[in-house]
Design a protein around this motif. Sequence first.
Motif, PDB file in Angstrom:
ATOM      1  N   HIS A 175       0.846  -1.188   0.000  1.00 27.03           N
ATOM      2  CA  HIS A 175       0.000   0.000   0.000  1.00 27.03           C
ATOM      3  C   HIS A 175       0.888   1.247   0.000  1.00 27.03           C
ATOM      4  N   ARG A 176       0.250   2.415  -0.058  1.00 23.24           N
ATOM      5  CA  ARG A 176       1.003   3.672  -0.081  1.00 23.24           C
ATOM      6  C   ARG A 176       0.651   4.565   1.099  1.00 23.24           C
ATOM      7  N   ARG A 177       0.042   3.983   2.112  1.00 26.81           N
ATOM      8  CA  ARG A 177      -0.318   4.788   3.287  1.00 26.81           C
ATOM      9  C   ARG A 177       0.933   5.126   4.109  1.00 26.81           C
ATOM     10  N   ALA A 178       0.763   6.079   5.023  1.00 28.27           N
ATOM     11  CA  ALA A 178       1.866   6.431   5.925  1.00 28.27           C
ATOM     12  C   ALA A 178       2.144   5.265   6.871  1.00 28.27           C
ATOM     13  N   VAL A 179       3.403   5.016   7.129  1.00 32.24           N
ATOM     14  CA  VAL A 179       3.800   3.938   8.035  1.00 32.24           C
ATOM     15  C   VAL A 179       4.608   4.554   9.175  1.00 32.24           C
ATOM     16  N   PRO A 180       3.997   4.702  10.350  1.00 34.26           N
ATOM     17  CA  PRO A 180       4.761   5.261  11.473  1.00 34.26           C
ATOM     18  C   PRO A 180       5.799   4.270  11.979  1.00 34.26           C
ATOM     19  N   VAL A 181       6.898   4.810  12.445  1.00 30.85           N
ATOM     20  CA  VAL A 181       7.967   3.985  13.006  1.00 30.85           C
ATOM     21  C   VAL A 181       8.146   4.357  14.472  1.00 30.85           C
ATOM     22  N   PHE A 182       8.061   3.360  15.346  1.00 34.28           N
ATOM     23  CA  PHE A 182       8.272   3.562  16.782  1.00 34.28           C
ATOM     24  C   PHE A 182       9.647   3.009  17.137  1.00 34.28           C
ATOM     25  N   LEU A 183      10.483   3.869  17.673  1.00 34.94           N
ATOM     26  CA  LEU A 183      11.833   3.450  18.027  1.00 34.94           C
ATOM     27  C   LEU A 183      11.830   2.624  19.310  1.00 34.94           C
ATOM     28  N   VAL A 184      12.899   1.889  19.526  1.00 33.42           N
ATOM     29  CA  VAL A 184      13.062   1.131  20.775  1.00 33.42           C
ATOM     30  C   VAL A 184      12.970   2.110  21.941  1.00 33.42           C
ATOM     31  N   GLY A 185      12.215   1.726  22.946  1.00 30.05           N
ATOM     32  CA  GLY A 185      12.061   2.586  24.112  1.00 30.05           C
ATOM     33  C   GLY A 185      10.778   3.383  24.086  1.00 30.05           C
ATOM     34  N   GLN A 186      10.221   3.568  22.887  1.00 28.97           N
ATOM     35  CA  GLN A 186       8.935   4.245  22.806  1.00 28.97           C
ATOM     36  C   GLN A 186       7.847   3.240  23.144  1.00 28.97           C
ATOM     37  N   ALA A 187       6.848   3.689  23.879  1.00 32.89           N
ATOM     38  CA  ALA A 187       5.760   2.793  24.267  1.00 32.89           C
ATOM     39  C   ALA A 187       5.024   2.329  23.019  1.00 32.89           C
ATOM     40  N   PRO A 188       5.025   1.037  22.736  1.00 34.12           N
ATOM     41  CA  PRO A 188       4.330   0.571  21.534  1.00 34.12           C
ATOM     42  C   PRO A 188       2.832   0.477  21.781  1.00 34.12           C
ATOM     43  N   PRO A 189       2.045   0.555  20.742  1.00 31.97           N
ATOM     44  CA  PRO A 189       0.605   0.323  20.893  1.00 31.97           C
ATOM     45  C   PRO A 189       0.371  -1.141  21.241  1.00 31.97           C
ATOM     46  N   ARG A 212       8.724 -30.396  15.693  1.00 29.12           N
ATOM     47  CA  ARG A 212       8.640 -30.551  14.229  1.00 29.12           C
ATOM     48  C   ARG A 212       7.650 -29.600  13.569  1.00 29.12           C
ATOM     49  N   GLY A 213       6.841 -28.915  14.359  1.00 30.88           N
ATOM     50  CA  GLY A 213       5.818 -28.046  13.772  1.00 30.88           C
ATOM     51  C   GLY A 213       6.332 -26.648  13.489  1.00 30.88           C
ATOM     52  N   ALA A 214       5.393 -25.748  13.224  1.00 25.95           N
ATOM     53  CA  ALA A 214       5.749 -24.354  12.932  1.00 25.95           C
ATOM     54  C   ALA A 214       6.095 -23.625  14.220  1.00 25.95           C
ATOM     55  N   VAL A 215       7.164 -22.865  14.178  1.00 31.23           N
ATOM     56  CA  VAL A 215       7.622 -22.092  15.335  1.00 31.23           C
ATOM     57  C   VAL A 215       7.228 -20.632  15.140  1.00 31.23           C
ATOM     58  N   ALA A 216       6.502 -20.093  16.130  1.00 34.48           N
ATOM     59  CA  ALA A 216       6.128 -18.678  16.067  1.00 34.48           C
ATOM     60  C   ALA A 216       7.298 -17.824  16.533  1.00 34.48           C
ATOM     61  N   VAL A 217       7.361 -16.607  16.000  1.00 35.98           N
ATOM     62  CA  VAL A 217       8.453 -15.691  16.341  1.00 35.98           C
ATOM     63  C   VAL A 217       7.855 -14.355  16.766  1.00 35.98           C
ATOM     64  N   SER A 218       8.357 -13.826  17.880  1.00 36.52           N
ATOM     65  CA  SER A 218       7.931 -12.486  18.295  1.00 36.52           C
ATOM     66  C   SER A 218       9.132 -11.704  18.805  1.00 36.52           C
ATOM     67  N   LEU A 219       9.153 -10.417  18.460  1.00 38.62           N
ATOM     68  CA  LEU A 219      10.209  -9.539  18.958  1.00 38.62           C
ATOM     69  C   LEU A 219       9.688  -8.592  20.020  1.00 38.62           C
ATOM     70  N   THR A 220       8.407  -8.683  20.330  1.00 40.65           N
ATOM     71  CA  THR A 220       7.844  -7.689  21.244  1.00 40.65           C
ATOM     72  C   THR A 220       7.067  -8.283  22.412  1.00 40.65           C
ATOM     73  N   ARG A 221       6.677  -9.556  22.341  1.00 45.38           N
ATOM     74  CA  ARG A 221       5.803 -10.100  23.386  1.00 45.38           C
ATOM     75  C   ARG A 221       6.259 -11.474  23.846  1.00 45.38           C
ATOM     76  N   ASP A 222       6.162 -11.701  25.149  1.00 50.08           N
ATOM     77  CA  ASP A 222       6.352 -13.050  25.669  1.00 50.08           C
ATOM     78  C   ASP A 222       5.086 -13.841  25.393  1.00 50.08           C
ATOM     79  N   PRO A 223       5.216 -15.149  25.207  1.00 54.30           N
ATOM     80  CA  PRO A 223       4.004 -15.939  24.957  1.00 54.30           C
ATOM     81  C   PRO A 223       3.208 -16.100  26.249  1.00 54.30           C
TER      82      PRO A 223
END
Lengths: 146, 138
Positions: free
Chosen positions: A32-46, B35-46
Amino acid sequence: MRLGALALAASLCGCGTTMTAHALTGRSLPAHRRAVPVFLVGQAPPSNYEEVAVVQAVGRGDHADDGHALEGLREEAASLGCDGVLAARVDVGSTQVAAVGVAVRWVAGPPPGAARAPWSQPPTPPSPTTAPPAVGVRSPWAATAP
Amino acid sequence: MIALAFALASTLTAACATVRSSALPTSSLRLAPYRGAVAVSLTRDPPGGVELGRFEATTYSTVDELIPEVIERVAGLGGDFARVDEIGTRFNWVTRPVTSSYNCGSFRYPMTCTRTYMVNEEVATLRAVGRAFRVGPR
């Protein structure tokens, strides 16, 4: 006059590149061509989001700065149909700048404050050849316009 | 003979690999590789997951080679969820020799010579560290 010609030549020469890559961790959608905000590490994510991919951008040459690296993240996220990039981190080297983050899709509409997030300028239109791959398919480096 | 060929192939593969990784179990719970699919997250603990161990992966390449390695490590610990706690890039300067060849003979006696010189390069290393979880039934 001569200096201006040199500057123009340097800008036309395009002595910089931004390379982008991603690894899918969820389901991508059409670009898509919409705006994509970027939240840096340390910023409270939604809280209402779904992770789609880990995105990466590396700027070299004239593009070795934070702005180009974060723009690369934004373009890569938009090419995957994502609405934002969370936990973005920028690492600066001597000749290159690398950024990595998580491309996400809002689950129930954009979170409050997304429009005010830093680096929330609209992305440049993605190339028609950058259709999102199927889930699980690795993508090669994709160089943006120098 | 087959074992020798396998060992040679493994050595060659390891020497050319751009991704390196390690994993360490931190739980007394030992599970068979998942052997199954492994989920990946960089922001949340499961939610409700059991932590099985920790992993680290580095690459000179890109994230699309790093994440599959992470998944493989987590699955090897019996995990079905990879929680990446930190991911980032480090830069190092390295000096390496470059060898090139050039024509050094005469018209009548053409020759090819080689020369070796050192170049300095900034190398980027992408690194991810995190934890392996098992969320589903064991």
